[in-house]
Write a protein that holds these residues in place. Structure first.
Motif, PDB file in Angstrom:
ATOM      1  N   THR A 148       0.810  -1.219   0.000  1.00 18.86           N
ATOM      2  CA  THR A 148       0.000   0.000   0.000  1.00 18.86           C
ATOM      3  C   THR A 148       0.847   1.275   0.000  1.00 18.86           C
ATOM      4  O   THR A 148       0.336   2.352  -0.311  1.00 18.86           O
ATOM      5  N   HIS A 151       1.052   3.783  -2.937  1.00 23.44           N
ATOM      6  CA  HIS A 151      -0.194   4.452  -3.305  1.00 23.44           C
ATOM      7  C   HIS A 151      -0.587   5.582  -2.346  1.00 23.44           C
ATOM      8  O   HIS A 151      -1.670   6.157  -2.494  1.00 23.44           O
ATOM      9  N   LYS A 159      -9.076   8.898  -3.847  1.00 22.69           N
ATOM     10  CA  LYS A 159      -9.092   7.886  -2.791  1.00 22.69           C
ATOM     11  C   LYS A 159     -10.303   7.980  -1.863  1.00 22.69           C
ATOM     12  O   LYS A 159     -10.552   7.063  -1.075  1.00 22.69           O
ATOM     13  N   GLY A 176      -4.999   0.863  -2.259  1.00 23.34           N
ATOM     14  CA  GLY A 176      -4.179   0.422  -3.384  1.00 23.34           C
ATOM     15  C   GLY A 176      -3.236  -0.701  -2.991  1.00 23.34           C
ATOM     16  O   GLY A 176      -2.775  -0.767  -1.851  1.00 23.34           O
ATOM     17  N   SER A 210      -4.346  -6.001 -10.716  1.00 28.74           N
ATOM     18  CA  SER A 210      -4.642  -4.593 -10.450  1.00 28.74           C
ATOM     19  C   SER A 210      -3.997  -3.716 -11.494  1.00 28.74           C
ATOM     20  O   SER A 210      -3.075  -4.126 -12.201  1.00 28.74           O
ATOM     21  N   THR A 212      -2.683   0.523 -12.190  1.00 33.92           N
ATOM     22  CA  THR A 212      -2.355   1.802 -11.572  1.00 33.92           C
ATOM     23  C   THR A 212      -2.104   2.855 -12.640  1.00 33.92           C
ATOM     24  O   THR A 212      -1.392   2.596 -13.619  1.00 33.92           O
ATOM     25  N   SER A 219       1.846   7.171  -8.107  1.00 33.74           N
ATOM     26  CA  SER A 219       0.512   6.598  -8.260  1.00 33.74           C
ATOM     27  C   SER A 219      -0.537   7.676  -8.039  1.00 33.74           C
ATOM     28  O   SER A 219      -0.516   8.373  -7.020  1.00 33.74           O
ATOM     29  N   ASP A 221      -4.002   6.867  -9.209  1.00 35.42           N
ATOM     30  CA  ASP A 221      -5.265   6.129  -9.097  1.00 35.42           C
ATOM     31  C   ASP A 221      -4.958   4.649  -9.225  1.00 35.42           C
ATOM     32  O   ASP A 221      -3.920   4.258  -9.791  1.00 35.42           O
ATOM     33  N   HIS A 222      -5.875   3.829  -8.720  1.00 37.05           N
ATOM     34  CA  HIS A 222      -5.602   2.396  -8.650  1.00 37.05           C
ATOM     35  C   HIS A 222      -6.918   1.633  -8.654  1.00 37.05           C
ATOM     36  O   HIS A 222      -7.924   2.097  -8.117  1.00 37.05           O
TER      37      HIS A 222
END
Length: 394
Positions: A148, A151, A159, A176, A210, A212, A219, A221-222
């Motif tokens: 994490t 992110h 988020k 993330g 996943s 990204t 980062s 967005d994820h």
């Protein structure tokens, strides 16, 4: 300095013994299909190689087998446990508590345990690996690198969930995952492309999947969120689903919340669609005309395309897309299906290059393509080793 890296996934354990700071890999291996009678155990050094199919029914059994191989009189690379200076662990969920690499103590272990409910397929195995490593390598420093952490740069606009503010204040947000992998391959891409500013979409496809959106190395967005369960269709996880389905399952079909959780995390995804969780099996069945498997592959790649479109929008363009991890690196079919009919975005695939096997970065787009399509083997283990070494030696 010998650093042993333990990277426990939902159904696998990757491991490497790396000599730092030279980054020389002393040995490496992989256990796949943990939980089955036909798990695959791989172990290799400069002078020996082992590959066996056997029953490995739990991560604990797998970790013990790894330790036995490292210390084996004929195949092993160390003669006693004291030769391991650091054990670096991939930990999937660090919540808000961990934004960087951490030396493991009782407090860190307790915080990892408190996040079990948010990453039930991973954090329990991660903690199990830590506790077992403490027993086997008692003189080694134990270090956690959190998926994490990469992110934490995701802005609030991406988020936050559209819930009352009190839930955000109580840590309900996008965290993330696969951050160690996304960080490693995006840095490799930026170095390869020689870009001062960059817009990259990283696609990590394994049993867990996943994507990204990465702008200038950060980062933004994820696809996964509060827990590593939404977004893309995965091996046994459903990915994105209308939350109203949960209420229907409970209130109309009589499922308990525990049963729904198990359904969405352990019995859905490609497994739920086809009866198989391993993509290699699904591709073989699809080639033999299995309609469920054909549809599942179409659904899987359709979902990836949707995210490419969304992330192209928030990045305001794309310089490159990256395929990485077990499926992303090895499935030419998945890469082809994802990239088909994206010519309007400047994404065009070279069929011959796409079908080339490579253990290093490979550019697989057509010559002159506006968007670079890169296959980059991830190396979470090396990234973990580098971060653990810096933590202990700074």
């Amino acid at each position: 300095m010998n650093i042993l890296i333990i990277n426990s996934g939902s159904s696998s354990i990757k491991y490497q013994l790396i000599s730092m700071p030279s980054e020389r890999v002393v040995c490496e291996g992989l256990i796949e299909r943990i939980g089955s009678e036909n798990a695959i155990l791989k172990y290799s050094t400069d002078t020996s190689k082992l590959e066996e199919t056997q029953a490995i029914l739990s991560h604990k059994i797998g970790l013990l087998k790894i330790a036995d191989l490292l210390l084996d009189p004929s195949l092993g690379v160390i003669t006693n446990a004291a030769e391991i200076a650091i054990v670096g662990h991939r930990v999937v969920h660090g919540g808000k508590a961990f934004s960087d690499t951490s030396l493991i103590d009782a407090s860190v272990k307790e915080k990892i345990k408190n996040l079990f409910s948010l990453a039930p397929l991973h954090n329990p195995h991660n903690l199990e690996g830590i506790e077992l490593a403490e027993e086997i390598f008692p003189n080694a420093k134990q270090v956690a690198v959190f998926d994490t952490a990469f992110h934490h740069s995701i802005p609030e606009v991406a988020k936050r969930y559209a819930l009352p503010k009190k839930f955000y204040e109580n840590k309900v947000q996008v965290y993330g995952f696969h951050g160690t992998s996304h960080k490693y391959v995006s840095e490799k891409a930026i170095e390869y492309l020689q870009l001062k500013s960059s817009k990259i979409i990283s696609i990590h496809l394994g049993n867990g999947c996943s994507m990204t959106a990465i702008k200038d190395g950060k980062s933004i967005d994820h696809s996964m969120g509060f827990a590593p369960s939404n977004g893309l269709i995965m091996g046994s996880r459903s990915g994105d689903i209308d939350h109203a389905v949960i209420f229907y399952l409970v209130e109309t079909l009589g499922y308990t919340l525990e049963q729904v959780n198990e359904l969405l995390i352990k019995k859905s995804g490609m497994l739920g669609l086809t009866g198989f969780s391993d993509l290699r099996d699904i591709q073989t069945e699809a080639a033999n005309g299995n309609q469920d498997c054909i549809l599942a592959l179409q659904m899987n790649t359709y979902r990836i395309k949707k995210y490419i479109g969304a992330y192209a929008a928030i990045l305001n363009g794309i310089d490159a897309i990256i395929f990485t991890a077990g499926i992303g690196e090895n499935s030419a079919l998945i890469r082809e299906m994802v990239c088909t009919d994206l010519e309007f975005m400047g994404i065009t695939l070279d069929t011959d290059k796409n079908n080339t096997r490579s253990k290093t970065l490979l550019e697989i787009n057509k010559k002159g393509a506006y968007v670079k399509v890169l296959m980059i083997p991830t190396n979470e283990e090396l990234e973990i080793a580098k971060q653990a070494y810096r933590l202990i030696n700074v």
